[in-house]
Design a protein around this motif. Structure first.
Motif, PDB file in Angstrom:
ATOM      1  N   ARG A   1     114.045  30.353  82.405  1.00 18.69           N
ATOM      2  CA  ARG A   1     114.232  31.018  83.692  1.00 18.69           C
ATOM      3  C   ARG A   1     115.047  32.297  83.527  1.00 18.69           C
ATOM      4  NH1 ARG A   1     117.459  28.027  88.408  1.00 18.69           N
ATOM      5  NH2 ARG A   1     119.183  28.786  87.143  1.00 18.69           N
TER       6      ARG A   1
ATOM      7  N   ALA B   1     101.146  25.816  81.416  1.00 18.43           N
ATOM      8  CA  ALA B   1     101.833  26.958  80.827  1.00 18.43           C
ATOM      9  C   ALA B   1     101.105  28.252  81.172  1.00 18.43           C
ATOM     10  CB  ALA B   1     101.920  26.784  79.310  1.00 18.43           C
TER      11      ALA B   1
ATOM     12  N   LEU C   1     109.121  31.882  91.120  1.00 15.86           N
ATOM     13  CA  LEU C   1     109.505  32.034  89.727  1.00 15.86           C
ATOM     14  C   LEU C   1     110.667  31.106  89.379  1.00 15.86           C
ATOM     15  CD1 LEU C   1     108.375  34.001  87.560  1.00 15.86           C
ATOM     16  CD2 LEU C   1     110.375  35.424  87.972  1.00 15.86           C
TER      17      LEU C   1
ATOM     18  N   ALA D   1     109.337  27.570  88.963  1.00 13.84           N
ATOM     19  CA  ALA D   1     108.425  27.293  87.851  1.00 13.84           C
ATOM     20  C   ALA D   1     109.127  27.256  86.498  1.00 13.84           C
ATOM     21  CB  ALA D   1     107.311  28.333  87.824  1.00 13.84           C
ATOM     22  N   PHE D   2     110.260  27.931  86.348  1.00 18.73           N
ATOM     23  CA  PHE D   2     110.950  28.007  85.064  1.00 18.73           C
ATOM     24  C   PHE D   2     112.337  27.384  85.184  1.00 18.73           C
ATOM     25  CE2 PHE D   2     107.814  31.379  84.953  1.00 18.73           C
ATOM     26  CZ  PHE D   2     107.315  31.318  83.650  1.00 18.73           C
TER      27      PHE D   2
ATOM     28  N   ALA E   1     101.931  22.631  87.301  1.00 19.62           N
ATOM     29  CA  ALA E   1     101.568  23.946  86.784  1.00 19.62           C
ATOM     30  C   ALA E   1     101.495  23.913  85.272  1.00 19.62           C
ATOM     31  CB  ALA E   1     102.580  24.980  87.247  1.00 19.62           C
TER      32      ALA E   1
ATOM     33  N   LEU F   1     101.738  33.435  86.903  1.00 19.61           N
ATOM     34  CA  LEU F   1     102.734  33.625  87.962  1.00 19.61           C
ATOM     35  C   LEU F   1     103.718  34.710  87.566  1.00 19.61           C
ATOM     36  CD1 LEU F   1     104.464  32.863  90.475  1.00 19.61           C
ATOM     37  CD2 LEU F   1     105.486  31.056  89.064  1.00 19.61           C
TER      38      LEU F   1
ATOM     39  N   ASP G   1      99.322  28.845  83.852  1.00 21.10           N
ATOM     40  CA  ASP G   1      99.593  29.151  85.255  1.00 21.10           C
ATOM     41  C   ASP G   1     100.958  29.810  85.417  1.00 21.10           C
ATOM     42  OD1 ASP G   1      97.169  28.235  86.202  1.00 21.10           O
ATOM     43  OD2 ASP G   1      97.895  26.198  86.533  1.00 21.10           O
ATOM     44  N   ARG G   2     101.939  29.322  84.664  1.00 21.37           N
ATOM     45  CA  ARG G   2     103.283  29.892  84.772  1.00 21.37           C
ATOM     46  C   ARG G   2     103.303  31.342  84.301  1.00 21.37           C
ATOM     47  NH1 ARG G   2     104.960  24.625  83.168  1.00 21.37           N
ATOM     48  NH2 ARG G   2     105.089  25.264  80.976  1.00 21.37           N
ATOM     49  N   TYR G   3     102.547  31.624  83.240  1.00 15.01           N
ATOM     50  CA  TYR G   3     102.525  33.011  82.758  1.00 15.01           C
ATOM     51  C   TYR G   3     101.735  33.914  83.690  1.00 15.01           C
ATOM     52  CZ  TYR G   3     104.767  31.523  78.471  1.00 15.01           C
ATOM     53  OH  TYR G   3     105.681  31.035  77.571  1.00 15.01           O
TER      54      TYR G   3
END
Length: 510
Positions: free
Chosen positions: A137, A10, A128, A131-132, A8, A16, A12-14
């Motif tokens: 996190r 950065a 979540l 991913a973090f 993933a 998400l 994509d994480r945001y």
């Protein structure tokens, strides 16, 4: 290691984070918002006070009884897949609710909506957590806590405006619109993750747990009408105990249970699970019952009543995120317990404000309650996943969200039942002068607790509205004082359970 199609980015994480926080905003809004719409729903669809109460209880009960199984499904079949299924179903049911022409059909769709919400929250929160990591996190879950709190607390505000300007169905249309936005803009950027060691589903465990929660909630709701020692209530309580025993036995024998009972052997884990129950007592019960008082008893319109609730909701936009920042200097456990003490003081202060006082008298105690509840609200999600390996994030999230949802469902049902009992007790002192029988007492107390003054006057014609308002004021004050006491007790228990063990000094100086 969790499975994923590709690493993933950065961005994509945001995306998400956006998708999960948007879901965290709308799902609780759809839980508390309909409390503002109950008078409008009654006017449009009819229904008894019991049927109208299930507009709230059906969502909470189905959500609480299925969210732990949803966490297991997320681990086994993929967090993105379960989140997408939950949001798509939630959007569909939200659209269908607007076409209801009967309150019991509305209750049924609310139950299905709660199951869809459980799938979305369990899958999204587990994704979540995957991913973090570390402080990122903590910040992500603090933001989710803020979104969840804003949605939960702003539900009455937004719903009041929608009911007055558009109609009760607009609350659910809003849920469908935001759900569609999550599916279109957020889901395509999510990466699929799952627990590679997940095994067969714990179907019997899910069934016995759901049956336990349903029996317990029904028993609580029947206490004011039938009495604690009545055969129906005792039967339901016995059924709940039998289902709980069966659930524990099933989980002990299952190779990969959806609830790892061994975790309850750890004192800090138990303390973490107390936090969502405590916030349900001091915050969620008030979110549901206070609008009924403002609209039904004090005669405010939906929009003005929603505006009054801003004092309770505003801290949820700031305090949970600020709590995630404060953990740099203070312990999360200490901040959470301090918040519960502050909320308890706010509840007691609010109990001193009788019906009929100027609106400004309610604002300050409501603000204190919101600030106090916001402290644990922004911290407990991250605490819940910090006690298990990240690969089992779905299980940890499922357990915690189950405690939160079950706490909300049971506490709201218990709060409403307790208010009915307190009002019935107050009415009993009046009944000797008004020739009111036991059956009429229960009906009047039920209608009064739901804020249905029109039905109250039809059932008790010889009691003036002013006398009923005074009687309600006394019963509501006693309820708030009980909630304050329970919240203080929960704060003490949490402080004892979450305290860090003292480090023993080495006698040799090593």
């Amino acid at each position: 290691m969790p499975s994923s199609s590709r690493p993933a980015s950065a961005a994509d994480r945001y995306w998400l984070l956006f998708a999960v926080c948007a879901a965290g905003l709308i799902l609780p809004l759809e839980y508390t918002g309909p409390a503002m719409a109950l008078p409008a729903i009654e006017q449009a669809l009819g229904g008894s006070p019991t049927a109208l109460a299930w507009v709230i209880n059906a969502f909470a009960l189905s959500f609480g009884s299925s969210v732990m199984l949803a966490g297991t499904l997320a681990d086994r079949y993929g967090r993105k897949r379960i989140f997408s299924l939950g949001m798509a179903s939630f959007t569909l049911f939200s659209l269908l609710i607007g076409f209801c022409r009967d309150v019991w059909m509305l209750d049924l769709l609310r139950g299905l909506q709660g199951i869809a919400a459980a799938l979305a929250m369990a899958g999204g929160a587990a994704a979540l957590a995957q991913a973090f990591e570390g402080r990122a996190r903590t910040r992500a879950f603090s933001l989710l806590g803020s979104a969840f709190g804003i949605g939960l607390a702003s539900g009455p505000v937004i719903a009041g405006a929608l009911v007055q300007q558009v109609g009760w169905w607009a609350i659910f249309l809003l849920g469908a619109i935001i759900g569609a936005a999550v599916l279109i803009f957020g889901v395509p950027h999510m990466q699929e993750t799952r627990d590679p060691e997940a095994q067969a589903l714990d179907k019997l465990g899910g069934l016995t747990f759901s049956a336990f929660l349903v029996c317990l909630t029904f028993a609580i709701m029947q206490v004011p009408e039938d009495g604690l020692g009545s055969l129906p209530v005792l039967g339901l309580l016995g059924g709940a105990a039998a289902c709980l025993w069966g659930f524990v036995r099933v989980e002990q024998r299952h190779r990969r249970p959806m609830l790892d009972l061994s975790l309850f052997g750890y004192r800090r884990f138990v303390g973490i699970q107390l936090l969502p129950v405590a916030t349900a007592v001091c915050f969620i019960v008030l979110l549901i019952l206070l609008p009924l008082r403002l609209i039904g008893i004090e005669g405010l319109g939906p929009w003005r009543a929603g505006a009054m609730m801003i004092a309770l909701s505003a801290p949820m936009a700031i305090v949970p995120f600020a709590a995630g920042w404060l953990v740099r200097w203070y312990s999360a456990a200490g901040l959470a317990c301090l918040g519960l003490v502050i909320a308890a003081l706010g509840l007691f202060w609010l109990s001193l404000v009788p019906v009929g006082q100027p609106g400004a008298a309610l604002l300050w105690p409501l603000l204190v309650i919101g600030i106090g509840t916001g402290l644990p609200w922004g911290l407990m999600d991250d605490l819940s996943v910090s006690v298990v390996p990240v690969e089992r994030a779905g299980m940890a999230t499922g357990i915690f969200t189950t405690m939160r949802a079950c706490g909300e469902a049971i506490c709201v049902a218990a709060g409403l039942a307790l208010l009915k009992a307190l009002l019935a007790s107050e009415l009993a002192g009046l009944a000797g002068h008004q020739d009111m029988g036991d059956v009429a007492l229960g009906r009047v107390a039920n209608a009064l607790a739901m804020g249905d003054m029109q039905r109250v006057q039809a059932l008790a014609e010889r009691v003036s509205p002013a006398a009923m308002a005074q009687l309600y004021s006394q019963g509501f004050a006693h309820l708030l004082q009980i909630l304050a006491g329970v919240t203080l007790a929960a704060a003490l228990c949490c402080a004892l359970a979450l305290r860090q063990p003292r480090k023993v000094a080495c006698p040799t100086g090593c």
